[in-house]
Motif scaffolding. Structure first.
Motif, PDB file in Angstrom:
ATOM      1  N   HIS A 105       8.719   8.094  10.501  1.00 28.93           N
ATOM      2  CA  HIS A 105       8.582   6.916   9.636  1.00 28.93           C
ATOM      3  C   HIS A 105       9.929   6.408   9.138  1.00 28.93           C
ATOM      4  O   HIS A 105      10.096   5.197   8.936  1.00 28.93           O
ATOM      5  CB  HIS A 105       7.629   7.220   8.481  1.00 28.93           C
ATOM      6  N   ARG A 108      11.057   4.418  12.056  1.00 29.74           N
ATOM      7  CA  ARG A 108      10.245   3.196  12.128  1.00 29.74           C
ATOM      8  C   ARG A 108      10.810   2.112  11.223  1.00 29.74           C
ATOM      9  O   ARG A 108      10.986   0.963  11.632  1.00 29.74           O
ATOM     10  CB  ARG A 108       8.815   3.547  11.737  1.00 29.74           C
ATOM     11  N   HIS A 109      11.104   2.478   9.976  1.00 29.91           N
ATOM     12  CA  HIS A 109      11.633   1.484   9.040  1.00 29.91           C
ATOM     13  C   HIS A 109      13.088   1.158   9.332  1.00 29.91           C
ATOM     14  O   HIS A 109      13.512   0.000   9.210  1.00 29.91           O
ATOM     15  CB  HIS A 109      11.464   1.976   7.602  1.00 29.91           C
ATOM     16  N   ASP A 114       8.025  -2.397  12.756  1.00 27.40           N
ATOM     17  CA  ASP A 114       6.851  -3.172  12.362  1.00 27.40           C
ATOM     18  C   ASP A 114       6.990  -4.636  12.774  1.00 27.40           C
ATOM     19  O   ASP A 114       6.024  -5.264  13.204  1.00 27.40           O
ATOM     20  CB  ASP A 114       6.637  -3.086  10.855  1.00 27.40           C
ATOM     21  N   HIS A 245       8.762  -2.087   1.384  1.00 27.10           N
ATOM     22  CA  HIS A 245       7.558  -1.491   1.977  1.00 27.10           C
ATOM     23  C   HIS A 245       7.367  -0.104   1.380  1.00 27.10           C
ATOM     24  O   HIS A 245       8.333   0.533   0.948  1.00 27.10           O
ATOM     25  CB  HIS A 245       7.693  -1.379   3.507  1.00 27.10           C
ATOM     26  N   THR A 247       5.299   3.471   2.555  1.00 27.69           N
ATOM     27  CA  THR A 247       4.454   4.237   3.463  1.00 27.69           C
ATOM     28  C   THR A 247       3.995   5.477   2.701  1.00 27.69           C
ATOM     29  O   THR A 247       4.814   6.313   2.301  1.00 27.69           O
ATOM     30  CB  THR A 247       5.217   4.616   4.745  1.00 27.69           C
ATOM     31  N   THR A 269       1.686   0.925   3.977  1.00 26.03           N
ATOM     32  CA  THR A 269       1.059   1.664   5.072  1.00 26.03           C
ATOM     33  C   THR A 269       0.398   2.906   4.484  1.00 26.03           C
ATOM     34  O   THR A 269       1.056   3.687   3.793  1.00 26.03           O
ATOM     35  CB  THR A 269       2.081   2.091   6.134  1.00 26.03           C
ATOM     36  N   THR A 271      -1.500   6.427   5.283  1.00 27.60           N
ATOM     37  CA  THR A 271      -1.902   7.446   6.250  1.00 27.60           C
ATOM     38  C   THR A 271      -2.706   8.502   5.486  1.00 27.60           C
ATOM     39  O   THR A 271      -2.411   8.791   4.321  1.00 27.60           O
ATOM     40  CB  THR A 271      -0.706   8.092   6.988  1.00 27.60           C
TER      41      THR A 271
END
Length: 310
Positions: A105, A108-109, A114, A245, A247, A269, A271
């Motif tokens: 993650h 990802r960022h 995204d 953001h 997560t 996000t 999870t």
């Protein structure tokens, strides 16, 4: 022959029965392993999870230790009936899973994945992210999991800041501590990863004031504990555009209620508490080693400090 009570959720028994017996055999332990008993005073060790049936430890007068299957102990550490030593789970499989989830993650960022996934709009925009060495990531919490994640990210050349309540030394990581250290970590971090235990001191650690110290557009990743963040303050910071953001893998109420605003928020996000799961094979080896230690008169591994709460 040792009597060992498996006091976790009944659904876990089928997953742990064989790995535990295998681990006990490998450790040379002769045990009787069961899930319920009419003679609690004969129990030598309890393998425990908070979602099991045991909440009153008073009848277990012969119990030498309570061995947790979870890394977190906030749901048991304040239990006044628990007078036996309490050990939390520190498991290589749990650690590896957390490192993989956090690293995934963060990348990802960092890479802006995204935007590429969600905006396939036919517009060619070759904007490259900075290199990892030019991205500052703060890891709040430098226990076993925090330390492992910090070192993994440092190996990828991120500029990693690690914060803990007391001073720590982690190779390759700039370590900070105390309130001043937290202020510095937050003021510099483009990505913040929360890996602290839940204690009275850490609840709402990221409140409105501390969220405001983060650089505009910062990303928050929380696989630690839900109460580490003030939910309302986070939503306000996201809506204002200050936080880019969040997560989140852990929440104050789990499962996260369907009506909770996190589910529908475009900058969140969710999870479902999957960042790291205890693996029966490796966890069983930890349990067996601690029982071997108890029988040999050696110190238990991962003994919980009741005063600190972890």
């Amino acid at each position: 022959m040792l009597n060992i009570l498996f006091a976790a959720n009944a659904s876990r028994w089928s997953q742990y029965q064989v790995p535990l017996r295998r681990a006990f055999d490998a450790a040379g332990l002769k045990v009787t392993l069961f899930t319920e008993t009419d003679a609690p005073e004969t129990v030598d060790y309890i393998i425990y999870a908070p979602n099991g049936a045991v909440s009153d430890f008073t009848p277990f007068t012969g119990c030498k230790a309570v061995l947790g299957l979870w890394a977190g102990v906030e749901k048991i550490v304040g239990n006044t009936t628990l007078t036996q030593p309490l050990c939390r789970m520190v498991d290589s499989g749990l650690e590896e899973g957390m490192v993989e989830w956090v690293t995934g993650h963060v990348l990802r960022h960092h890479l802006g994945m995204d935007a590429h996934i969600l905006h396939q709009n036919g517009v060619w925009e070759p904007v490259a992210p900075p290199l990892a060495r030019d991205r500052t990531v703060a890891i709040l919490g430098l226990g076993e999991l925090g330390r492992a994640c910090a070192q993994a990210l440092a190996a990828l050349r991120f500029n990693v800041l690690g914060w803990s309540r007391s001073p720590k030394d982690v190779p390759g990581v700039t370590c900070l501590s105390g309130e001043d250290g937290l202020d510095k970590a937050l003021s510099l971090a483009e990505i913040v990863v929360l890996l602290l235990p839940q204690t009275p001191e850490t609840e709402n650690l990221l409140n409105a004031a501390r969220l405001a110290r983060l650089p505009e557009g910062a990303v928050i990743i929380n696989p630690g504990r839900g109460p580490l963040i003030d939910d309302d303050a986070l939503l306000a910071a996201l809506d204002a555009g200050h936080i880019g953001h969040a997560t989140l893998d852990v929440f104050r109420v789990e499962p996260l209620p369907p009506a909770h605003p996190f589910w529908a928020h475009p900058k969140v996000t969710v999870t479902p508490h999957i960042a790291s799961e205890t693996r029966p094979d490796s966890a069983s080896r930890v349990i067996a080693e601690n029982i071997r230690r108890g029988e040999a008169g050696e110190p238990f591994l991962f003994l919980v400090d009741r005063a600190k709460g972890y």
